[in-house]
Design a protein around this motif. Structure first.
Motif, mmCIF file in Angstrom:
data_model
loop_
_atom_site.group_PDB
_atom_site.id
_atom_site.type_symbol
_atom_site.label_atom_id
_atom_site.label_comp_id
_atom_site.label_asym_id
_atom_site.label_seq_id
_atom_site.Cartn_x
_atom_site.Cartn_y
_atom_site.Cartn_z
ATOM 1 N N ARG A 267 4.420 13.951 4.973
ATOM 2 C CA ARG A 267 3.675 12.830 5.549
ATOM 3 C C ARG A 267 3.786 11.593 4.651
ATOM 4 O O ARG A 267 3.965 10.467 5.124
ATOM 5 N N GLN B 246 -6.182 5.892 4.769
ATOM 6 C CA GLN B 246 -6.578 7.001 3.895
ATOM 7 C C GLN B 246 -6.080 6.780 2.471
ATOM 8 O O GLN B 246 -6.769 7.087 1.500
ATOM 9 N N MET B 247 -4.870 6.219 2.368
ATOM 10 C CA MET B 247 -4.336 5.917 1.035
ATOM 11 C C MET B 247 -5.249 4.928 0.308
ATOM 12 O O MET B 247 -5.547 5.091 -0.877
ATOM 13 N N LEU B 248 -5.698 3.898 1.027
ATOM 14 C CA LEU B 248 -6.584 2.907 0.396
ATOM 15 C C LEU B 248 -7.935 3.531 0.049
ATOM 16 O O LEU B 248 -8.527 3.218 -0.976
ATOM 17 N N VAL C 132 -8.573 6.615 -0.867
ATOM 18 C CA VAL C 132 -8.555 7.475 -2.061
ATOM 19 C C VAL C 132 -8.199 6.695 -3.322
ATOM 20 O O VAL C 132 -8.541 7.094 -4.430
ATOM 21 N N GLU C 133 -7.514 5.557 -3.140
ATOM 22 C CA GLU C 133 -7.112 4.784 -4.314
ATOM 23 C C GLU C 133 -8.326 4.151 -5.001
ATOM 24 O O GLU C 133 -8.424 4.135 -6.222
ATOM 25 N N LEU D 276 -2.258 4.981 6.029
ATOM 26 C CA LEU D 276 -2.400 3.853 5.096
ATOM 27 C C LEU D 276 -3.872 3.624 4.742
ATOM 28 O O LEU D 276 -4.217 3.355 3.584
ATOM 29 N N THR E 228 5.680 7.960 5.437
ATOM 30 C CA THR E 228 4.966 6.688 5.296
ATOM 31 C C THR E 228 5.722 5.743 4.363
ATOM 32 O O THR E 228 5.863 4.549 4.638
ATOM 33 N N THR F 138 0.804 -1.222 0.000
ATOM 34 C CA THR F 138 0.000 0.000 0.000
ATOM 35 C C THR F 138 0.845 1.283 0.000
ATOM 36 O O THR F 138 0.612 2.164 -0.831
ATOM 37 N N PRO F 139 1.803 1.424 0.931
ATOM 38 C CA PRO F 139 2.495 2.716 1.003
ATOM 39 C C PRO F 139 3.193 3.094 -0.289
ATOM 40 O O PRO F 139 3.139 4.259 -0.706
ATOM 41 N N LEU G 252 0.734 9.668 -4.862
ATOM 42 C CA LEU G 252 0.363 10.883 -4.138
ATOM 43 C C LEU G 252 1.500 11.900 -4.176
ATOM 44 O O LEU G 252 1.276 13.110 -4.318
ATOM 45 N N ARG H 239 2.652 1.743 -3.465
ATOM 46 C CA ARG H 239 1.724 1.813 -4.604
ATOM 47 C C ARG H 239 0.974 3.147 -4.616
ATOM 48 O O ARG H 239 0.887 3.806 -5.647
ATOM 49 N N VAL H 240 0.444 3.519 -3.445
ATOM 50 C CA VAL H 240 -0.336 4.754 -3.382
ATOM 51 C C VAL H 240 0.565 5.960 -3.111
ATOM 52 O O VAL H 240 0.393 7.030 -3.687
#
Lengths: 619, 256
Positions: free
Chosen positions: A533, B104-106, B108-109, B102, A537, A502-503, A510, A505-506
């Motif tokens: 931030r 929040q990342m999921l 918005v993805e 993390l 992460t 997740t960190p 971002l 990939r997203v």
């Protein structure tokens, strides 16, 4: 068709022939897909089904592998596939204008295939030709030194459907550009020199340890210790074996020293691999060659053939019974992540290049879960020299903690870009002077994931105890915009994240989006705080080194080249990423109105020039 | 047991068996560590990173008498073996904040519209977001275009909510032995695919009773004709927060 092949009824025969050549072995899936695609131009759904059936793999797995690598296509991309290298050094050399020129002449949009299915033009990550950019790949063959004239010539050749084999040879010429030789590049070495000097495996291992040789990929792990761990590990299962892997997936933006080592010093590299095999007890070695260096495959195979004929490879090397070792070249397909050693191993096994969980480490559980020593190209070449000339000689070069020499790939703003070999401990200022750099604002060392250093740090040294590097050394003079350098790298990581965690990939997306927002004049302090931030992460939670270092360039430039950000920051704390007035443009078009009442007025936007206003200050 | 091995989770002593990961030992001992891609019946995956913890931070005293904390290494607790005596930090502000980011990342993805989602109230992502106090998605939405696949007679795929935990991939491969699901693309283009030439679920051999059809933690794999069966107030996480019963996530003990 330029390749002389069609994607017609003989597809089945092509698939069958390639599968047969590889024994329908699923671990060879990468090579199978590549060889089929070289014939058929793209991997159709039907081809993927046939390969899956032939190799007895789930179809989804085959499609997943085809979908992972940038150089595999599951949709038709034209007979001529042009990919412009888009590293920051290519940008500095003007690739954007040249690519726009090419697209305009071909009536194309980047990433789209022409109406007649003839050609597509797009960008790709650094192709390892920064010393002779702007560069591009056409059907995976590199073309260097692009100019407007060369663009026009290429457009003509494509329009006339001229086969690549009939293009002017000078287009494809790749120079070594070796500017400074030292112990390695200047060594008097003939094939077999190291093998003839061999003593017992233990004695060779002791010499490698004694020499202080450390991995040249950047991490700097002791090579002797790695080989020792691997030698001590026991293979498992009915096919228990040890393996040597040469990591030639040189993908770090700005690095091209492995390209030169493989072009002109392949014997030294192969001999290093053979010695590694001798020490750890491996009979087989792989060179994982990045897809961008596809053009080196045939020359490298020719060197391997010569070495086999000279009894430097194969059974009973130099007449030593039991000393059997051979090397196979495995070609990658455009994935930076495969430079990470566990992702490389996955790829070598025919899978998606996703980094493994560690432990276990490759030395105990690597290729096919067998003990495997993965080493950088330069490390193996150095090992061959140590075996030939002794540990003491090698240890006398460099610094106490960093023995030997380091090959740097220098590009960017300097008179003489190219390959420079120095003993470890050389000062950055010395390097800059030697390559003819002037008015240097910054150096990006160790690539996009590395370190951006400012002039007050030019007294620092290239060494594991100060600035470790795989070899990338990009120079930016006072005219360059360090914000754009960081933005280019941020986009690089979006393109190259494997997407497993997740960190990364997203987070990479971002980060790049935030940099774009700032670039477009919509950024404020709020965005800078968000960037920090995301970087935190990425660093803390990412699965592998790619994600952990993906924020480095942005973090470094934010700290050391802050004015390049300040110039663009909006005075307000927060500004949305979209422009309200621009959002109304479609309605204006539809209604045919363009009077003041059809506009969204934001007076502060007109008064803000961006220049000279610091974020946070009252406007 | 005198020879039992233990480690410390937020200063609390946790026993573990050889070979257990930190999260397995913690959940077995009734201590919840947030997670999405971990599932007690499957091999740990380590992709969502929600279960990230800090291991072996230490406090040192500087020359001028100041206490300085040197952070230990961060690691996914689902893939990190438990080791005797190690100190693990989980419910500390820095790590909880990381987890919120993390989540929040999921959020918005994908496209997560909780009010209209059939999984609402029993969705692990939603449950975890509430539990961690995630008040908004914070980051700009991707508004990604993801298709819905309704080709299968009994099962619907709404890719909008996929968090790429790969539980369905693992369940189909390891339990059902069908390999119905796989992953393609990479980076931000990474996505779930079905094992058929058409790409449609209807052309696979998935059965509604398969493990893979019943393991999705969010609302991607849905059973047709079973939407919104449980009224508000009675749904799984309406009654108790996700962290309330760690034992339900504990590894299944193998019968000897």
């Amino acid at each position: 068709m330029p390749n002389g092949n069609s994607n017609g009824s003989d597809t089945g025969a092509v698939v069958a022939a390639v599968l047969a050549r590889h024994g329908s072995d699923g671990t060879r899936l990468m090579q199978i897909l590549r060889e089929i695609q070289e014939e058929t131009e793209w991997l159709s759904p039907d081809i993927l089904t046939r390969v899956a059936e032939g190799a007895k793999l789930p179809r989804g797995q085959v499609e997943g592998v085809a979908g992972f690598y940038h150089f595999f296509h599951t949709e038709p991309l034209g007979s001529y596939r042009v990919l412009w290298s888009d590293n920051i050094t290519d940008r500095m050399a003007g690739n954007a204008d040249l690519m726009a020129r090419m697209c305009k002449k071909l009536w194309l949009k980047p990433g789209k295939v022409s109406e007649d299915g003839l050609v597509s033009v797009d960008t790709t990550s650094c192709t390892g030709l920064c010393d002779q950019g702007p560069a591009l790949l056409v059907n995976y063959r590199p073309v260097t030194r692009m100019t407007a004239e060369r663009v026009d010539q290429i457009v003509d050749l494509i329009r006339h459907k001229t086969p690549l084999a009939q293009w002017p040879a000078e287009f494809f010429h790749v120079d070594d550009n070796i500017r400074r030789k030292d112990a390695l590049l200047g060594a008097d070495f003939k094939p077999g020199d190291a093998l003839k000097a061999l003593k017992s495996p233990q004695e060779v291992l002791d010499a490698i340890k004694e020499s202080g040789l450390r991995g040249r990929g950047g991490a700097g792990f002791s090579t002797g210790q790695k080989w020792d761990f691997c030698r001590a590990a026991v293979g498992t299962g009915p096919h228990a074996a040890h393996y040597v892997v040469c990591n030639a997936d040189e993908g770090e933006p700005g690095t091209f020293k492995d390209r030169v080592l493989l072009s002109s010093y392949a014997d030294l590299v192969f001999e290093g691999m053979t010695i590694s095999g001798y020490v750890i007890g491996a009979k087989k070695g792989f060179v994982y060659l990045r897809g961008e260096y596809r053009y080196l495959l045939e020359p490298l195979n020719a060197v391997l053939e010569k070495r086999r004929a000279a009894k430097l490879l194969g059974k009973s090397i130099l007449g030593r019974t039991g000393f059997d070792f051979d090397i196979e070249i495995h070609l990658g397909a455009g994935a930076y992540i495969c430079g990470e050693e566990t992702a490389l191993l996955e790829s070598l096994e025919g899978k998606r290049g996703v980094p493994r969980k560690r432990p276990p480490f490759p030395v105990t559980s690597g290729y096919l879960n067998q003990p495997t020593a993965v080493n950088n190209v330069e490390t193996l070449a150095s090992a061959a020299l140590i075996a030939a000339k002794g540990a003491a000689w090698y240890k006398s070069i460099g610094t106490p903690k960093s023995a030997g020499t380091k090959i740097l790939s220098i590009s960017g703003d300097c008179e003489r870009p190219g390959i420079y070999e120095y003993p470890y401990g050389v000062k950055v200022s010395q390097v800059l002077a030697d390559c003819g750099a002037r008015d240097t604002q910054a150096c990006q060392i160790a690539g996009a994931s590395g370190l951006a250093i400012a002039p007050n740090e030019f007294g620092r040294r290239i060494a594991f105890e100060d600035i470790p590097t795989g070899g990338s050394f990009m120079i930016f003079d006072n005219t360059r915009d360090m914000f754009q350098v960081a933005r280019n790298f941020a986009h690089f990581f979006v393109h190259e994240s494997c997407g497993f965690c997740t960190p990364c990939r997203v987070g990479t997306t971002l980060l790049a989006n935030a940099m774009d927002k700032i670039d477009e004049g919509h950024g404020g302090e709020y965005d800078i705080s968000d960037i920090w931030r995301v970087i935190r992460t990425l660093k803390t939670a990412s699965h592998c080194g790619l994600g952990q270092t993906a924020g480095n360039a942005v973090a470094d430039t934010l700290q050391k080249f802050r004015p390049s950000y300040e110039l663009r920051l909006n005075v307000r704390d927060f500004e949305p990423a979209f422009d309200l007035d621009k959002a109304l443009s479609k309605m204006r078009e539809v209604t045919g109105r363009d009077d003041p009442g059809a506009h969204f007025h934001i007076n502060h936007r007109k008064s803000r020039s961006g220049l000279g206003t610091k974020a946070g200050e009252p406007s | 047991m005198s020879d039992a091995k233990t480690f410390f989770l937020d200063e609390e002593e946790i026993p573990f068996e050889e070979g257990q990961t930190i999260i397995q030992a913690a959940l077995s001992a009734g201590k919840y560590i947030p997670h999405l891609c971990y599932h007690p019946e499957f091999k740990p995956h380590g992709s969502c990173k929600l279960c990230t913890v800090r291991i072996d931070s230490r406090t040192v005293t500087t020359e001028d008498g100041q206490s300085v904390k040197i952070p230990g290494r961060a690691a996914a607790s689902c893939t990190t073996p438990a080791q005797a005596g190690q100190h693990v930090e989980s419910e500390v502000p820095e790590i909880q904040d990381l987890r919120r980011t993390l989540i929040q990342m999921l959020l918005v993805e994908g496209n997560h519209y909780c009010p209209s989602c059939e999984k609402s109230g029993k969705c692990l992502l939603q449950g975890l977001a509430y539990d961690l106090g995630v008040m908004d998605p914070h980051f700009p939405q991707y508004f990604s275009k993801r298709e819905v696949d309704a080709s299968h007679p009994d099962v619907l795929l709404d890719f909008n909510r996929c968090i790429l935990c790969e539980l369905c991939v693992r369940a189909s491969a390891e339990v059902d032995k069908k390999n119905v699901f796989a992953i393609s693309g990479r980076g931000h283009t990474k996505h779930l695919i079905c094992n058929s030439e058409s790409g449609e679920l209807g052309d696979t051999n998935l059965a509604a009773t398969d493990k893979a059809a019943n393991v999705c933690p969010v609302g991607v794999i849905l059973h047709k004709r079973h939407g919104f069966e449980v009224p508000y107030g009675q749904r799984r996480f309406d009654k108790a927060p996700i962290s309330d019963n760690p034992a339900q996530y504990a590894p299944v003990k193998e019968q000897v």
